[in-house]
Design a protein around this motif. Structure first.
Motif, PDB file in Angstrom:
ATOM      1  N   GLU A  73      49.130  95.127  -4.409  1.00 43.87           N
ATOM      2  CA  GLU A  73      48.733  96.103  -5.432  1.00 43.87           C
ATOM      3  C   GLU A  73      49.243  95.736  -6.823  1.00 43.87           C
ATOM      4  OE1 GLU A  73      50.365  99.595  -3.648  1.00 43.87           O
ATOM      5  OE2 GLU A  73      48.623  99.940  -2.351  1.00 43.87           O
ATOM      6  N   LYS A  74      49.833  94.524  -6.934  1.00 43.62           N
ATOM      7  CA  LYS A  74      50.353  94.015  -8.216  1.00 43.62           C
ATOM      8  C   LYS A  74      51.475  94.875  -8.786  1.00 43.62           C
ATOM      9  CE  LYS A  74      47.179  90.690  -8.412  1.00 43.62           C
ATOM     10  NZ  LYS A  74      47.635  89.392  -7.913  1.00 43.62           N
ATOM     11  N   LYS A  75      52.109  95.677  -7.918  1.00 44.11           N
ATOM     12  CA  LYS A  75      53.263  96.442  -8.369  1.00 44.11           C
ATOM     13  C   LYS A  75      54.514  95.565  -8.359  1.00 44.11           C
ATOM     14  CE  LYS A  75      51.391 100.867  -6.940  1.00 44.11           C
ATOM     15  NZ  LYS A  75      51.176 101.704  -5.750  1.00 44.11           N
ATOM     16  N   ALA A  76      54.416  94.434  -7.654  1.00 42.83           N
ATOM     17  CA  ALA A  76      55.511  93.469  -7.642  1.00 42.83           C
ATOM     18  C   ALA A  76      54.916  92.061  -7.649  1.00 42.83           C
ATOM     19  CB  ALA A  76      56.387  93.675  -6.413  1.00 42.83           C
ATOM     20  N   ASP A  77      55.754  91.072  -8.047  1.00 44.86           N
ATOM     21  CA  ASP A  77      55.260  89.692  -8.139  1.00 44.86           C
ATOM     22  C   ASP A  77      55.459  88.915  -6.845  1.00 44.86           C
ATOM     23  OD1 ASP A  77      54.726  89.722 -11.063  1.00 44.86           O
ATOM     24  OD2 ASP A  77      56.884  90.092 -11.141  1.00 44.86           O
ATOM     25  N   ALA A  78      56.519  89.274  -6.116  1.00 49.82           N
ATOM     26  CA  ALA A  78      56.873  88.436  -4.971  1.00 49.82           C
ATOM     27  C   ALA A  78      57.500  89.264  -3.865  1.00 49.82           C
ATOM     28  CB  ALA A  78      57.839  87.349  -5.415  1.00 49.82           C
ATOM     29  N   PHE A  79      57.406  88.756  -2.639  1.00 54.53           N
ATOM     30  CA  PHE A  79      58.022  89.388  -1.478  1.00 54.53           C
ATOM     31  C   PHE A  79      58.902  88.345  -0.797  1.00 54.53           C
ATOM     32  CE2 PHE A  79      57.820  90.283   3.173  1.00 54.53           C
ATOM     33  CZ  PHE A  79      58.461  91.511   3.179  1.00 54.53           C
ATOM     34  N   VAL A  80      60.161  88.726  -0.537  1.00 53.82           N
ATOM     35  CA  VAL A  80      61.103  87.812   0.116  1.00 53.82           C
ATOM     36  C   VAL A  80      61.599  88.465   1.401  1.00 53.82           C
ATOM     37  CG1 VAL A  80      63.375  86.704  -0.072  1.00 53.82           C
ATOM     38  CG2 VAL A  80      61.860  86.786  -2.068  1.00 53.82           C
ATOM     39  N   SER A  81      61.584  87.702   2.516  1.00 52.61           N
ATOM     40  CA  SER A  81      62.020  88.282   3.791  1.00 52.61           C
ATOM     41  C   SER A  81      62.689  87.253   4.690  1.00 52.61           C
ATOM     42  CB  SER A  81      60.821  88.889   4.527  1.00 52.61           C
ATOM     43  OG  SER A  81      61.210  89.348   5.813  1.00 52.61           O
ATOM     44  N   ALA A  82      63.715  87.691   5.403  1.00 55.73           N
ATOM     45  CA  ALA A  82      64.358  86.867   6.437  1.00 55.73           C
ATOM     46  C   ALA A  82      63.888  87.304   7.819  1.00 55.73           C
ATOM     47  CB  ALA A  82      65.877  86.981   6.335  1.00 55.73           C
TER      48      ALA A  82
ATOM     49  N   GLY B 191      49.917  86.038  -5.128  1.00 55.05           N
ATOM     50  CA  GLY B 191      51.259  86.572  -5.287  1.00 55.05           C
ATOM     51  C   GLY B 191      52.144  85.688  -4.435  1.00 55.05           C
ATOM     52  N   LEU B 192      53.461  85.772  -4.669  1.00 53.39           N
ATOM     53  CA  LEU B 192      54.347  84.858  -3.951  1.00 53.39           C
ATOM     54  C   LEU B 192      54.962  85.548  -2.739  1.00 53.39           C
ATOM     55  CD1 LEU B 192      55.890  82.186  -3.722  1.00 53.39           C
ATOM     56  CD2 LEU B 192      57.577  83.098  -5.322  1.00 53.39           C
ATOM     57  N   VAL B 193      54.994  84.828  -1.616  1.00 51.21           N
ATOM     58  CA  VAL B 193      55.693  85.298  -0.423  1.00 51.21           C
ATOM     59  C   VAL B 193      56.675  84.198  -0.036  1.00 51.21           C
ATOM     60  CG1 VAL B 193      55.459  85.913   2.022  1.00 51.21           C
ATOM     61  CG2 VAL B 193      53.755  86.715   0.362  1.00 51.21           C
ATOM     62  N   VAL B 194      57.946  84.573   0.155  1.00 52.28           N
ATOM     63  CA  VAL B 194      58.976  83.579   0.470  1.00 52.28           C
ATOM     64  C   VAL B 194      59.670  83.948   1.770  1.00 52.28           C
ATOM     65  CG1 VAL B 194      61.153  82.542  -0.285  1.00 52.28           C
ATOM     66  CG2 VAL B 194      59.373  83.037  -1.959  1.00 52.28           C
ATOM     67  N   LYS B 195      59.735  82.971   2.676  1.00 54.64           N
ATOM     68  CA  LYS B 195      60.453  83.169   3.939  1.00 54.64           C
ATOM     69  C   LYS B 195      61.833  82.532   3.823  1.00 54.64           C
ATOM     70  CE  LYS B 195      61.220  83.329   8.492  1.00 54.64           C
ATOM     71  NZ  LYS B 195      62.644  83.685   8.431  1.00 54.64           N
ATOM     72  N   VAL B 196      62.875  83.328   4.033  1.00 57.90           N
ATOM     73  CA  VAL B 196      64.218  82.734   4.105  1.00 57.90           C
ATOM     74  C   VAL B 196      64.662  82.724   5.566  1.00 57.90           C
ATOM     75  CG1 VAL B 196      64.951  83.259   1.743  1.00 57.90           C
ATOM     76  CG2 VAL B 196      65.280  84.966   3.524  1.00 57.90           C
ATOM     77  N   HIS B 197      65.666  81.904   5.886  1.00 56.17           N
ATOM     78  CA  HIS B 197      66.110  81.758   7.268  1.00 56.17           C
ATOM     79  C   HIS B 197      66.517  83.092   7.894  1.00 56.17           C
ATOM     80  CE1 HIS B 197      66.574  77.631   5.809  1.00 56.17           C
ATOM     81  NE2 HIS B 197      66.306  77.295   7.052  1.00 56.17           N
ATOM     82  N   GLY B 198      66.321  83.206   9.178  1.00 51.30           N
ATOM     83  CA  GLY B 198      66.705  84.409   9.905  1.00 51.30           C
ATOM     84  C   GLY B 198      68.191  84.710   9.762  1.00 51.30           C
ATOM     85  N   ASN B 199      69.008  83.654   9.657  1.00 51.01           N
ATOM     86  CA  ASN B 199      70.460  83.865   9.522  1.00 51.01           C
ATOM     87  C   ASN B 199      70.921  83.760   8.069  1.00 51.01           C
ATOM     88  OD1 ASN B 199      70.127  81.187   9.098  1.00 51.01           O
ATOM     89  ND2 ASN B 199      71.461  80.488  10.759  1.00 51.01           N
ATOM     90  N   ALA B 200      70.005  84.060   7.135  1.00 51.95           N
ATOM     91  CA  ALA B 200      70.306  83.919   5.708  1.00 51.95           C
ATOM     92  C   ALA B 200      71.511  84.764   5.300  1.00 51.95           C
ATOM     93  CB  ALA B 200      69.090  84.323   4.883  1.00 51.95           C
ATOM     94  N   THR B 201      72.336  84.169   4.430  1.00 49.95           N
ATOM     95  CA  THR B 201      73.445  84.905   3.832  1.00 49.95           C
ATOM     96  C   THR B 201      73.012  85.369   2.439  1.00 49.95           C
ATOM     97  OG1 THR B 201      74.273  82.871   2.876  1.00 49.95           O
ATOM     98  CG2 THR B 201      75.162  83.500   5.030  1.00 49.95           C
ATOM     99  N   SER B 202      73.899  86.113   1.772  1.00 46.91           N
ATOM    100  CA  SER B 202      73.572  86.644   0.443  1.00 46.91           C
ATOM    101  C   SER B 202      73.229  85.516  -0.527  1.00 46.91           C
ATOM    102  CB  SER B 202      74.744  87.460  -0.093  1.00 46.91           C
ATOM    103  OG  SER B 202      75.898  86.648  -0.171  1.00 46.91           O
ATOM    104  N   LYS B 203      73.865  84.363  -0.348  1.00 43.70           N
ATOM    105  CA  LYS B 203      73.635  83.234  -1.255  1.00 43.70           C
ATOM    106  C   LYS B 203      72.184  82.755  -1.178  1.00 43.70           C
ATOM    107  CE  LYS B 203      75.346  78.593  -1.497  1.00 43.70           C
ATOM    108  NZ  LYS B 203      76.326  77.741  -0.806  1.00 43.70           N
TER     109      LYS B 203
END
Lengths: 336, 336
Positions: free
Chosen positions: A93-102, A294-306
């Motif tokens: 809906e263009k309310k955000a530019d990107a989605f990030v998920s672990a 729009g951007l979708v980013v997958k981070v590792h399942g065991n991702a830390t805050s860094k």
């Protein structure tokens, strides 16, 4: 300004590490806004005691969670109130530019395509993680490592274009070298897919195609953009992890076997930490799913805050560099 | 008694290291006979000063050499007087049990099939190298890493059977665990080939099939027999090499950066040598081309005398254990 929706419920360390990553990213740049998507009570609890700019950290309540055990297509269709579906919808809906998920890779890949949708002309959105290599930038892009197996040659040509744009404008590699994974250096080698794709890459005007690459040359910095179908990309990615772990285990075991080994081990510990940093995927943020509106980013399942914070900053560069528009422009050029 | 034909002209270190490997193997067992195949003058020169049993070391003159640059099929058809064609012909004519070469992989694979011929019922002879892993034996078998790409499911089922026989009777693994390389652990994951092959392996009565294996679990000892099509097998094999080399380079670089690192490096050197031995493919001899009417073994292009000698001894076990007959028996059993 970039507005990132963060899946507060995804991954092994959710919501604490995810929320902490958001707070860290906000502290590092004034032009980032984060919406944490997930169970409001859990998010508020994780935020307790943390210091952050209230105007740039929002919460979008989502009562449901998609687990890694669920079948992705079914989960995306049914769990309309999950953090993944609600987060991706904000991007659509263009309310955000990107989605990030672990969270669940499958659900993120399927949801990215079904909800956010592909850029016109893009046949398949590839998942493209960075891996350590001895190039100038210390990384190469493996494209595709997604869930789309049994690719066609036209997909691989698009991967080459999208990967080049990403490496040039997000990672800063001038004229990135593109190679296709093969079982030998010669043009006539390879399986049907590679034989079909090779001549198409050769005449593609938008990329710096250098030919075939054998897998051993990937860690050795043989190319910046490594084109392959997802099954092969997955094997490459996981061999990095498997061989790296096995070697460290073997070295550790060998050192514990003698007194001089133990002493030497103590002395090299600080240096080895530097090596581990090279192999530490968290340094590079997450893997983008390219070719979406729009951007979708997958981070590792065991991702830390860094890793989470790095992935959010990656979204900022992605938007500043206008990557989606660049992809849209290039993908629709007919090749010579 | 085993009679091995050795390609004296193949590989980077021919003929010296090859000839030396033959002499070492002859010294280690009285039941080995070696025929060195290649240019007689070159072989005799390399033998000068070496001590060996004259009755068990023969020379078969072959004036021609197939290089790694030549197209394999053409080379095998035209160069009738090459060491590879003459050597393989001795095996075909049952004048020798096995052929070992560090020469052109392509020519060895093609020649093995065209000259020695397949065991009745075998659809495709796979090339099956051992790789280091944390199993009890310290190795796992990757089958297939050959030049036959675009495999069918029936080929992979045969690879599983042949690999099991090899690991059980040559390497000594009881009830070897067989797994198929996949991008996830679940049965429904994978590309078309894997999805088609999985249920066939599941009902195959002759093997201990444990399901899918992700690439990261291969070095970690997740299975003894790793079934995959040749393109994927090639990538696995070369990632071992590439990641291993890159890690050692990175560790070395990190240690040289500080005094304590340098000192520690000196102290761990002897232990690291043990680690390198684990990763040293020469320990395991060569990769057999399975399913032929006789044994054909490919050793690395840069093979030293040690690898050559190990490969010759491997041929002895292969013959003692009657591997070809075992394969012939099992391959023609119809599955339940």
């Amino acid at each position: 300004m970039v507005h990132v929706v963060l899946d507060a419920m995804g991954g092994d360390n959710a919501p604490e590490e995810i929320v902490k990553g958001a707070v860290d990213a906000l502290a590092s740049s004034d032009s980032i806004t984060v919406t944490l998507c997930g169970r409001r009570a859990d998010i508020e609890k994780a935020l307790e005691g943390l210091d952050y700019p209230k105007d740039r950290l929002l919460i979008e309540n989502a009562d449901d969670v998609i687990t890694t055990e669920e079948a992705p297509v079914m989960a995306i269709r049914r769990k309309k109130d999950s953090s993944i579906v609600k987060g991706l919808t904000l991007v659509k809906e263009k309310k955000a530019d990107a989605f990030v998920s672990a969270g669940s890779s499958g659900a993120i890949l399927v949801g990215g395509q079904l909800i956010v949708g592909r850029i016109k002309g893009v046949e398949r959105p590839p998942l493209a993680p960075l891996v350590p290599s001895t190039t100038d930038k210390g990384v190469s892009l493996i494209i595709d490592c997604g869930a789309n197996v049994d690719a066609r040659s036209s997909h691989l040509v698009q991967f080459a274009k999208m990967g080049s744009i990403y490496m040039e404008h997000v990672i800063g590699v001038t004229n990135p070298r593109v190679a296709i994974v093969n079982i030998g250096a010669e043009e006539e080698k390879g399986n049907m897919l590679v034989k079909e794709t090779f001549p198409l890459l050769k005449i593609c005007p938008d990329i710096n195609f250098i030919g075939s690459i054998e897998a051993r040359e990937i860690p050795n910095g043989g190319a910046d953009v490594i084109v392959c179908e997802a099954f092969v990309g997955n094997v490459i990615l996981k061999m990095y992890e498997g061989v790296g772990k096995m070697m460290l285990k073997t070295i550790k075991g060998a050192l514990m076997g003698s007194f001089t080994g133990k002493l030497g081990g103590l002395l090299i510990k600080p240096s080895l930490k530097g090596v581990m940093k090279t192999f530490d995927a968290t340094e590079y943020g997450g893997a983008p799913l390219l070719g979406l509106n729009g951007l979708v980013v997958k981070v590792h399942g065991n991702a830390t805050s860094k890793e989470v914070a790095n992935a959010i900053r990656q979204c900022e560069t992605f938007k500043q560099q206008n990557i989606s528009q660049r992809i849209a422009d290039k993908i629709n050029i007919k090749d010579a």
